[in-house]
Structures are given as C-alpha cells and as structure tokens.
Design an enzyme around this catalytic site. Sequence first.
Site, PDB file in Angstrom:
ATOM      1  N   LYS A  53       0.839  -1.207   0.000  1.00 42.07           N
ATOM      2  CA  LYS A  53       0.000   0.000   0.000  1.00 42.07           C
ATOM      3  C   LYS A  53       0.873   1.256   0.000  1.00 42.07           C
ATOM      4  O   LYS A  53       0.599   2.208  -0.731  1.00 42.07           O
ATOM      5  CB  LYS A  53      -0.941  -0.014   1.214  1.00 42.07           C
ATOM      6  CG  LYS A  53      -2.056  -1.052   1.092  1.00 42.07           C
ATOM      7  CD  LYS A  53      -2.825  -1.255   2.398  1.00 42.07           C
ATOM      8  CE  LYS A  53      -3.830  -2.404   2.250  1.00 42.07           C
ATOM      9  NZ  LYS A  53      -4.518  -2.722   3.512  1.00 42.07           N
ATOM     10  N   GLN A  97      -4.186  -0.978   9.654  1.00 39.71           N
ATOM     11  CA  GLN A  97      -4.143  -2.333   9.093  1.00 39.71           C
ATOM     12  C   GLN A  97      -4.741  -3.345  10.077  1.00 39.71           C
ATOM     13  O   GLN A  97      -4.358  -3.381  11.244  1.00 39.71           O
ATOM     14  CB  GLN A  97      -2.696  -2.711   8.756  1.00 39.71           C
ATOM     15  CG  GLN A  97      -2.529  -4.083   8.138  1.00 39.71           C
ATOM     16  CD  GLN A  97      -3.116  -4.173   6.729  1.00 39.71           C
ATOM     17  OE1 GLN A  97      -3.086  -3.213   5.959  1.00 39.71           O
ATOM     18  NE2 GLN A  97      -3.673  -5.327   6.396  1.00 39.71           N
ATOM     19  N   ASP A 120     -10.684   3.290   4.193  1.00 39.87           N
ATOM     20  CA  ASP A 120     -11.075   1.878   4.097  1.00 39.87           C
ATOM     21  C   ASP A 120     -12.597   1.729   4.034  1.00 39.87           C
ATOM     22  O   ASP A 120     -13.101   0.633   3.791  1.00 39.87           O
ATOM     23  CB  ASP A 120     -10.547   1.097   5.316  1.00 39.87           C
ATOM     24  CG  ASP A 120      -9.394   0.175   4.950  1.00 39.87           C
ATOM     25  OD1 ASP A 120      -9.123   0.011   3.747  1.00 39.87           O
ATOM     26  OD2 ASP A 120      -8.771  -0.383   5.871  1.00 39.87           O
TER      27      ASP A 120
END
Lengths: 294, 294
Positions: A53, A97, A120
């Site tokens: 990412k 994460q 997200d």
Amino acid sequence: MTVIIDGKAASARVVEDVTGAVLQLEASGHRKPGLAVVIVGDDPSSHAYVGAKSRMAKQCGFNSIQHTLPEETSREELMALVASLNADPDIDGILVQLPLPKHLDSEPVIQSILPEKDVDGLHIVNAGKLATGDLKTGLISCTPAGAMILVRQIHGNDLSGLHALVIGRSNLFGKPMAQLLLNANATVTIGHSKSRDLPELARQADILVAAVGRAEMVKADWLKPGATVIDVGINRVAAPEQDSGKSRLVGDVAFEECAAVAGAITPVPGGVGPMTIAMLMANTLTASGLSARE
Amino acid sequence: MTVIIDGKAASARVVEDVTGAVLQLEASGHRKPGLAVVIVGDDPSSHAYVGAKSRMAKQCGFNSIQHTLPEETSREELMALVASLNADPDIDGILVQLPLPKHLDSEPVIQSILPEKDVDGLHIVNAGKLATGDLKTGLISCTPAGAMILVRQIHGNDLSGLHALVIGRSNLFGKPMAQLLLNANATVTIGHSKSRDLPELARQADILVAAVGRAEMVKADWLKPGATVIDVGINRVAAPEQDSGKSRLVGDVAFEECAAVAGAITPVPGGVGPMTIAMLMANTLTASGLSARE
C-alpha cells in the site's frame, strides 16, 4: 467468446487516473494528498500488505506516511495516534491495518477515525451513507467499490432490468456490494450460508458475485448462460499436480468450467484482488477533496 | 385458512409492554422516559399525526412534550431547539415531524439529532448500524421494525431457508426492511420500479413485502401459495360503490384475491399502519436506556 475480466489492467487504469490527477494538482500549486498507514505488531503478511500500500501510494505521488507500532502498544497509545492523524491537516486518509494484536479491539479504533478520513470505508457513518445511497459524500469500502468497476466495465453504469445475486453477507463485502448493485438499479438478491437452493437462485442471475470463502463452490451448472461472474474468493488449496507440498490460489468459482458458460468472468488471482489497493488510492484522492479542483 | 394478521392487536401488545415497563420504572423510583415531538407549521395532517403520537406517549406513561413552531421558523431557530433537546437529560427521544415547510431542508435537521435520541431511526449513524447488523445499539426506523414484528408472529425469529422479496427500495422502508430480513437469516431479494418481471420474482417468495405506493398492484397470480404477504402501501382510491365522491384506503396488494392464495396477509388499514406509532414508543423506551434496568 467469454470475456476474461482483467483486474490487473483495470486496477492499473485507476492508478493511472489517480496519478494523473495528483500531477495536475501539483502543477497548480496544491499540496499532495496524504495517506497515513498504521500497523501494530509483527505479523509478516500484514507487513507485506502495508508495504504494498505504501509503495502504491508513493507511485501515485501521495505524501505516504507509515506508522509502525510495537506489538505491545496500548489502546490509549493507538487511539492517541489516530487522534493526532485526525487533527493533521496534511493527512487526508488514515488506514489502520487489520487484524490488530489480540489485546486491541479493532472496532473502537476504526470508529475513532474521522469518517471523512476513513479511506477503508469501515466507519459506521460511511456504512450509513452507502446504505442510504449517498455515494457522493461517503467513502466506499475498497473491495466492493473495485468489484463494481469490473461490473460496469461489462454492463455500463445502469443495471436496470438485470438480476444480481451476491453470495455472502459480510459487512466488509457482501452487504456493501449489494447496496452498490441496488444503487445502480439492479434487482438484487443476497444469498448466504442459510439460503436454500443457492444453485437455483444463481441460475436466475445475470450478474453473480461470489464472496463466501469456499474454494470453487460455484459450478458451471449454477450459471445462467452468458452471465457475468465476479469472484471475490481467495482460497489456498493443495496443488499436488505441481509438486507435493505446493499450493495454489483459487476463487469461490470453479473457473475452468464456469468460463465455458459465463459471458464474462474474473480470474483468481488477477480479477477483483488487484482492485482493492487501487480503490484505496482512489479513496485517498477523494478524501483529499482535491480531485474536484482538477 | 388464511391468517389475517391483526396489526391493531400486535400494536396494542407493544404499547402494553411499554406501558408495563414504564410502570415498573416508576415503582422503582426512576424518572419517566421523555419524548419531545417537534412540529413546524400548520399542515393539518401533520398536526393529526403529532397529536396521535403525543396522546400515545402519554398513554404509555412517558413525559411527553410537544414543541409547536410557526411556519416561518428559521433553520437556525429549529436547529437551536434540537440542540437544546439534545442537551436535555430528561429527553430520551426527539422526533421532528416531516415534511417540514419548504424553506427548511429536513436532512441537516434530522442529522443534527443525537443518534441515541433519534427515535425515528433516520440518522445516518442508525442507518449504518442497521446496515452492519448492529441492532443492539442502533435505533431502527419504526415502520420496518413494526413490519418485522408481524413477520416474526408468523415465522418466528429465524427465517433461515425462507426467501423474502421486498418490493420498493426507499431509505425509509425498503432498504431497512431488507436489512432486517437479512439479519434474521432470510434470503432477500429487493425489487423496484426498474426490476424486470416482478410477478415472476414474487412467485418465488415465501415472504412478500410490498411498499411501492401503487394501489392493489400485487395480484393473486403473483403469489406463491401459502406465502406471507406484508402490505405497507396506503393508497386512497375512489369508492363510487359507497357514494359518489367517497374514497377508501387500499394497500399495494389486491387484498381479496390475494387473501385466497396467501398463508397470512396484512389488511389495509389495520395491518402495518398501527405498528409504526407503537414502535415509536418502543424506540423511546429503548433510547431511555431504562428498559434494561427493569
């Protein structure tokens, strides 16, 4: 001829668009969009994801910042970091994460991210915006948003008159995917582990989206001939034909036999998978509020 | 024998339960749950609805407060009232009667209500909680919550293996209803004005929920024999058989002919209608956080 939907190419186009927009922003004197990625602990696959990412964010021209916290980080320390990122005007997107180490409950951490920085798409406010059809001000969960791009590639933006079946009802994928399809005017059925006769439901679907995590569950005789098949599953299975002890990745769809019946189908790997990270980049650009100023 | 689902009786049971809980609260020295109803302007039917809600709240033993504001109320004045009710520790539920006068945009007003006092279940946070299956901490929109009680009366709490069709995809009813049915393990299809072949979809449904606002659209030959039919439509049609100029209320379902095929069916009026106001009372008790202390 069955169309094999190329997720790598679609993903590359999204990244190219984002990169182009960032170059234009810089040329007109704006700051770069900023993405902060937070990782707690030493899980190797989480570190691999986060590395990918961060690299992609740099490739897009973002201001990419990674916070690596030790395994023993307390809830208070993690929440304090999120709060400081919420307050940082140079940070547009915050990604924590998952999974977090066991002593940390992820839900309050995710919900403490400002909804407008929740790239997200996991915040309850973003879920509510999607559920009520507000796709303009909300940030949409990356995997369903990416899967929708592949659907649109085949059917265009208006799915009126088409019947879509989503198999799987997770908050991360199945439910938001169903809402996106409904918002595009599809007639939508949501099937799941408690559904009776999934094959019969599947045979009515012009668009079949499988996200159950069961290797090659969807067979050729489940498909309406010519249907579009989107395979979100990623399952590791033994591959003794290559070498004993070897494994390979397969989706929730038996690809070979289904490709013979479908009109269009995503492979695994190389289908929906590559879209997720690309949509994270697109969400960060959206969150920066800068994309509109191009 | 077809079961005619009695919404008035079901509604009365909800109100009875709420009233009993309030009596117990008072007996153990707690304050009454407080419901504030806000109405702006002179629309007669809005005043009739608000009057009915306030009367029912009193009947339940609530501290019921009505704020009647003049038509020319400004957005700032209305928002200031909502802010003061948000801050009032004796007020558990706030309901702003819709529609507002044309110069007032309802959306920012509704979104300014604290989610935990939003007893109409219209706040984006409550939509997000429902969309992600958090039925414990969220407040659910009253009409779908009431319709679910009628469904449960026939099928129990677990709808595993049953196929439900919801016709209509509004944020007020269709979408939350679909989410409630999915949460109860039904396989759920959402059909709407852009769907192809609704009758064919309907014939597969064990539970058919109609919320489209088209008088008697659902016919007997749309039904799977024995299906449960929940009619959310309220349509006023001419009733020349009674007297010229007279009208009567009908649902989205052709009741007489469908009752001959269905296993269970709600009438209009007297089906889903009475449940809405009862669920408003139940939501207010829930919002008070006092129900758990019984």
